[in-house]
Motif scaffolding. Structure first.
Motif, PDB file in Angstrom:
ATOM      1  N   GLY A 240       0.816  -1.208   0.000  1.00  0.00           N
ATOM      2  CA  GLY A 240       0.000   0.000   0.000  1.00  0.00           C
ATOM      3  C   GLY A 240       0.851   1.259   0.000  1.00  0.00           C
ATOM      4  N   PHE A 241       1.921   1.262   0.805  1.00  0.00           N
ATOM      5  CA  PHE A 241       2.833   2.413   0.836  1.00  0.00           C
ATOM      6  C   PHE A 241       3.518   2.608  -0.518  1.00  0.00           C
ATOM      7  CE2 PHE A 241       2.854   1.894   5.574  1.00  0.00           C
ATOM      8  CZ  PHE A 241       2.442   3.180   5.866  1.00  0.00           C
ATOM      9  N   PHE A 242       4.034   1.508  -1.085  1.00  0.00           N
ATOM     10  CA  PHE A 242       4.717   1.606  -2.372  1.00  0.00           C
ATOM     11  C   PHE A 242       3.764   2.045  -3.480  1.00  0.00           C
ATOM     12  CE2 PHE A 242       8.181  -1.023  -0.574  1.00  0.00           C
ATOM     13  CZ  PHE A 242       9.254  -0.268  -1.021  1.00  0.00           C
ATOM     14  N   SER A 243       2.558   1.509  -3.471  1.00  0.00           N
ATOM     15  CA  SER A 243       1.574   1.868  -4.494  1.00  0.00           C
ATOM     16  C   SER A 243       1.204   3.337  -4.406  1.00  0.00           C
ATOM     17  CB  SER A 243       0.320   0.998  -4.350  1.00  0.00           C
ATOM     18  OG  SER A 243       0.628  -0.367  -4.527  1.00  0.00           O
ATOM     19  N   THR A 244       1.043   3.826  -3.173  1.00  0.00           N
ATOM     20  CA  THR A 244       0.726   5.245  -2.978  1.00  0.00           C
ATOM     21  C   THR A 244       1.860   6.126  -3.474  1.00  0.00           C
ATOM     22  OG1 THR A 244      -0.617   4.683  -1.036  1.00  0.00           O
ATOM     23  CG2 THR A 244       0.070   6.981  -1.280  1.00  0.00           C
ATOM     24  N   PHE A 245       3.085   5.700  -3.165  1.00  0.00           N
ATOM     25  CA  PHE A 245       4.256   6.468  -3.604  1.00  0.00           C
ATOM     26  C   PHE A 245       4.369   6.469  -5.131  1.00  0.00           C
ATOM     27  CE2 PHE A 245       8.791   6.444  -4.807  1.00  0.00           C
ATOM     28  CZ  PHE A 245       9.141   7.719  -4.364  1.00  0.00           C
ATOM     29  N   LEU A 246       4.205   5.310  -5.754  1.00  0.00           N
ATOM     30  CA  LEU A 246       4.345   5.218  -7.215  1.00  0.00           C
ATOM     31  C   LEU A 246       3.207   5.902  -7.950  1.00  0.00           C
ATOM     32  CD1 LEU A 246       5.575   1.508  -7.549  1.00  0.00           C
ATOM     33  CD2 LEU A 246       6.924   3.597  -7.811  1.00  0.00           C
ATOM     34  N   SER A 247       2.036   5.994  -7.289  1.00  0.00           N
ATOM     35  CA  SER A 247       0.891   6.639  -7.950  1.00  0.00           C
ATOM     36  C   SER A 247       1.161   8.111  -8.237  1.00  0.00           C
ATOM     37  CB  SER A 247      -0.364   6.499  -7.085  1.00  0.00           C
ATOM     38  OG  SER A 247      -0.210   7.201  -5.860  1.00  0.00           O
ATOM     39  N   MET A 248       2.126   8.696  -7.501  1.00  0.00           N
ATOM     40  CA  MET A 248       2.466  10.095  -7.751  1.00  0.00           C
ATOM     41  C   MET A 248       3.160  10.292  -9.092  1.00  0.00           C
ATOM     42  SD  MET A 248       3.702  11.467  -3.974  1.00  0.00           S
ATOM     43  CE  MET A 248       5.042  10.293  -3.827  1.00  0.00           C
ATOM     44  N   PHE A 249       3.671   9.206  -9.667  1.00  0.00           N
ATOM     45  CA  PHE A 249       4.395   9.301 -10.937  1.00  0.00           C
ATOM     46  C   PHE A 249       3.576   8.777 -12.114  1.00  0.00           C
ATOM     47  CE2 PHE A 249       7.422   8.794  -7.477  1.00  0.00           C
ATOM     48  CZ  PHE A 249       8.275   9.866  -7.699  1.00  0.00           C
TER      49      PHE A 249
END
Length: 382
Positions: free
Chosen positions: A229-238
């Motif tokens: 969930g953390f990684f997905s949230t972070f990558l969603s910014m790109f």
């Protein structure tokens, strides 16, 4: 007496919520250290938490209103040591040569208050010696620190929520609480002689921890999805930097979910040889029999049978249930058929899970489908 009963009632009501909050940290810590929490250890730890909650509520409750606290004019602290005992000698009705005065003297507040403060940390001393294996000197120190925490809570007006303290900071409470912890330490064997020692609890947990329970696997899975969930949230910014077609494609839940499963549970797990972050934390790994390194094809079978199949079936069932309002009879029959098939397979998975829980089996259908096993890595690392 009601001033003591009310905080305990409040602790009984709020303890389940607190227990729910601390369960995950407890499980993670003890799975990582011993491979198992254990029933008796759970009872001991949760009873300790409940005791601390009761003690804390006894210190702060009942809460006055902010306006009532602001109008208080009494002293905020008492720094004269042994003052309660001097008051007891001055005000007590006790007469040593008159047994009939004993009970009335015991009922006086000037006697009950210091005695209560001694008993407040008596159980703490028992826990310090039995479970935490503290020395007598360390028990005195931590008892003093806990008492100081309680007194500073009172002096600060419940961490400055109130404009002033609504209870008295008293150095005598520090003394009485610390003495209570000391007495609890001395008397601990009287209350714990029938229980296994802490070393015996640890040894039993280490032995049983070689078997990987379904709960331990669930904790690892929960950690993995929090990390995802953390990684997905972070990558969603790109995502905005992707071409429109790709951005549209990954916006579909089934596509993003499939990518997460493939990248994390197949590719990363292959390079980590059967482990994920969650599995590393609780010290378990996925292996194949007679193989040093887990095959990528086995991971594809394992997690396709678990995540992708189940997610796909849930999507099919949800889709068919939301489209049963169609007026086309043929399509309606097709939707009902698909819905029942997907529901039937999902119920089979639920039955497999319940069967494994009841029979204490650790292998589920996707383990068998991929010919993989989940083992504990604790033995090699402890």
């Amino acid at each position: 007496m009601s001033s003591y009963i009310f905080p305990i009632k409040a602790a009984v009501l709020t303890f389940p919520l607190l227990a729910l909050v601390i369960t995950a940290p407890f499980l993670i810590y003890y799975y990582r250290k011993y491979g198992q929490l254990g029933k008796l250890r759970s009872v001991i730890l949760y009873s300790f938490v409940f005791y601390l909650l009761c003690a804390y509520y006894l210190v702060i409750l009942p809460l006055p209103s902010i306006s009532e606290a602001a109008q208080l004019t009494g002293p905020r602290y008492e720094l004269e040591l042994f003052r309660p005992w001097q008051q007891f000698l001055d005000q007590t009705v006790l007469q040593l040569n008159d047994p009939s005065s004993y009970l009335p003297a015991i009922k006086q507040s000037i006697f009950l208050e210091p005695v209560f403060n001694i008993f407040l940390l008596f159980p703490f001393g028992v826990y310090c010696r039995y479970y935490f294996k503290f020395s007598f000197g360390k028990t005195i120190l931590v008892s003093l620190c806990l008492s100081l925490f309680f007194e500073l809570t009172q002096l600060s007006g419940l961490y400055f929520i109130y404009p002033r303290s609504y209870r008295l900071f008293d150095v005598n409470d520090l003394l009485h609480n610390t003495v209570g912890g000391m007495i609890g330490f001395i008397c601990a064997p009287l209350f714990t002689f029938f229980l296994p020692t802490r070393n015996e609890l640890d040894s039993e947990s280490l032995v049983k921890g070689q078997r990987v329970s379904l709960l331990r696997r669930f904790v690892a899975t929960a950690i993995d999805w929090v990390v995802l969930g953390f990684f997905s949230t972070f990558l969603s910014m790109f995502v905005g930097f992707l071409p429109t077609s790709l951005r549209t494609l990954v916006s579909y839940p089934i596509v993003s979910f499939t990518l997460e499963v493939i990248v994390y549970f197949m590719i990363c797990m292959y390079f980590w040889n059967g482990q994920t972050i969650g599995k590393k934390i609780v010290r378990i790994k996925v292996v194949e029999k007679d193989r040093q390194h887990l095959r990528f094809s086995s991971l594809v079978k394992r997690y396709s049978a678990f995540y992708l199949l189940l997610y796909g079936l849930l999507q099919i069932f949800q889709f068919t249930m939301t489209h049963l309002t169609t007026t086309n009879h043929t399509i309606f029959i097709a939707y009902v058929t698909l819905g029942f098939i997907s529901l039937g397979i999902l119920l089979l998975f639920l039955f497999n899970l319940l069967y494994a829980l009841i029979r204490r089996k650790s292998r589920l259908f996707h383990d068998k489908a991929s010919h993989t096993y989940t083992i504990s890595t604790l033995k090699k690392e402890v």
